[in-house]
Design a protein around this motif. Structure first.
Motif, short mmCIF file in Angstrom:
data_model
loop_
_atom_site.label_atom_id
_atom_site.label_comp_id
_atom_site.label_asym_id
_atom_site.label_seq_id
_atom_site.Cartn_x
_atom_site.Cartn_y
_atom_site.Cartn_z
N ARG A 102 48.48 63.80 12.29
CA ARG A 102 48.96 65.19 12.13
C ARG A 102 47.81 66.19 12.08
NH1 ARG A 102 53.13 62.68 8.25
NH2 ARG A 102 55.00 62.63 9.57
N GLU A 103 46.67 65.79 11.54
CA GLU A 103 45.51 66.68 11.45
C GLU A 103 44.73 66.76 12.76
OE1 GLU A 103 43.27 65.02 8.23
OE2 GLU A 103 44.81 65.53 6.75
N GLY A 104 45.07 65.91 13.71
CA GLY A 104 44.38 65.91 14.99
C GLY A 104 43.13 65.05 15.02
N VAL A 105 42.86 64.35 13.93
CA VAL A 105 41.71 63.44 13.90
C VAL A 105 41.94 62.31 14.92
CG1 VAL A 105 40.37 61.85 12.46
CG2 VAL A 105 41.20 64.01 11.51
N LEU A 106 43.19 61.89 15.04
CA LEU A 106 43.58 60.91 16.05
C LEU A 106 44.45 61.65 17.07
CD1 LEU A 106 44.56 57.91 13.74
CD2 LEU A 106 42.49 58.13 15.12
N PRO A 107 43.86 62.13 18.16
CA PRO A 107 44.61 62.92 19.14
C PRO A 107 45.55 62.06 19.99
CG PRO A 107 42.35 62.65 19.88
CD PRO A 107 42.44 62.03 18.51
N PRO A 108 46.52 62.70 20.66
CA PRO A 108 47.43 61.96 21.53
C PRO A 108 46.65 61.11 22.54
CG PRO A 108 48.20 64.20 21.27
CD PRO A 108 46.84 64.13 20.63
N GLY A 109 47.16 59.90 22.75
CA GLY A 109 46.53 58.98 23.69
C GLY A 109 45.55 58.03 23.04
N THR A 110 45.18 58.28 21.79
CA THR A 110 44.24 57.40 21.09
C THR A 110 44.88 56.04 20.87
OG1 THR A 110 43.23 59.26 19.93
CG2 THR A 110 42.91 57.07 18.97
N VAL A 155 53.67 57.38 16.94
CA VAL A 155 53.00 56.43 17.83
C VAL A 155 54.03 55.77 18.73
CG1 VAL A 155 51.17 55.96 16.14
CG2 VAL A 155 53.11 54.41 16.31
N VAL A 156 53.52 55.13 19.76
CA VAL A 156 54.37 54.32 20.62
C VAL A 156 53.63 53.02 20.91
CG1 VAL A 156 53.52 55.43 22.73
CG2 VAL A 156 55.71 54.26 22.77
N GLY A 157 54.35 51.91 20.82
CA GLY A 157 53.78 50.61 21.13
C GLY A 157 54.14 50.22 22.55
N GLU A 158 53.17 49.75 23.28
CA GLU A 158 53.40 49.29 24.65
C GLU A 158 53.04 47.82 24.73
OE1 GLU A 158 51.43 51.76 27.49
OE2 GLU A 158 52.69 53.50 26.99
N THR A 159 54.02 47.01 25.07
CA THR A 159 53.83 45.57 25.13
C THR A 159 52.66 45.23 26.04
OG1 THR A 159 56.19 45.26 24.78
CG2 THR A 159 54.96 43.36 25.62
N PHE A 169 49.64 53.43 20.62
CA PHE A 169 48.96 54.66 20.96
C PHE A 169 49.59 55.84 20.23
CE2 PHE A 169 48.49 51.74 24.43
CZ PHE A 169 47.18 51.91 24.86
N VAL A 170 48.76 56.85 19.94
CA VAL A 170 49.26 58.08 19.34
C VAL A 170 50.04 58.83 20.40
CG1 VAL A 170 48.60 60.27 18.27
CG2 VAL A 170 47.29 58.19 17.76
N ARG A 171 51.26 59.25 20.05
CA ARG A 171 52.11 60.03 20.96
C ARG A 171 51.70 61.49 20.97
NH1 ARG A 171 56.80 61.79 19.69
NH2 ARG A 171 57.48 62.11 21.80
N ASP A 172 52.01 62.16 22.06
CA ASP A 172 51.89 63.61 22.13
C ASP A 172 53.21 64.14 21.57
OD1 ASP A 172 51.79 66.30 22.69
OD2 ASP A 172 51.08 66.03 24.75
N THR A 173 53.20 64.57 20.32
CA THR A 173 54.45 64.97 19.66
C THR A 173 55.00 66.29 20.20
OG1 THR A 173 53.20 65.96 17.84
CG2 THR A 173 53.97 63.69 17.54
N SER A 174 54.25 66.97 21.08
CA SER A 174 54.79 68.18 21.69
C SER A 174 55.77 67.84 22.80
CB SER A 174 53.66 69.07 22.23
OG SER A 174 53.04 68.45 23.34
N LEU A 175 55.73 66.58 23.27
CA LEU A 175 56.67 66.13 24.29
C LEU A 175 57.86 65.46 23.63
CD1 LEU A 175 54.18 64.43 26.77
CD2 LEU A 175 55.27 66.66 27.03
#
Length: 75
Positions: free
Chosen positions: A9-17, A49-53, A58-64
C-alpha cells in the motif's frame, strides 16, 4: 500479512514485484509453512497480490480491476 500489505500500500513493493517463495517467506519471518501459505492466500483474497502457477506471487496493480494485468488468463 500486515507488514507485507503495508509495504504494498505504501508503494515500497510496486505492482509487478515478485514476492519471495512461500518457503523463503517462512524462513525470513520464522513462521510455519502453512502460515506462510495462508499469508499469500489472504493477500490474494484482498486483491493485493496474484499467484501464477509455476511463476510465483506478484504484487497486483490495484488501479486495474481484477481480471486485468498479471492475473489475466490467455483466451
Amino acid at each position: 500479512m500486515d507488514e507485507i500489505a503495508g509495504r504494498i500500500r505504501e508503494g515500497v513493493l510496486p505492482p509487478g514485484t515478485q514476492l519471495p517463495t512461500v518457503r523463503v517467506l517462512m524462513k525470513q519471518h520464522g513462521v510455519a509453512l502453512a502460515t506462510a501459505s495462508r499469508i499469500y492466500r489472504e493477500l490474494e483474497s484482498i486483491g493485493l497480490v496474484v499467484g501464477e502457477t509455476g511463476r510465483g506471487t506478484f504484487v497486483r496493480d490495484t488501479s486495474l480491476p481484477r481480471g486485468l494485468g498479471l492475473e489475466q488468463h490467455p483466451v
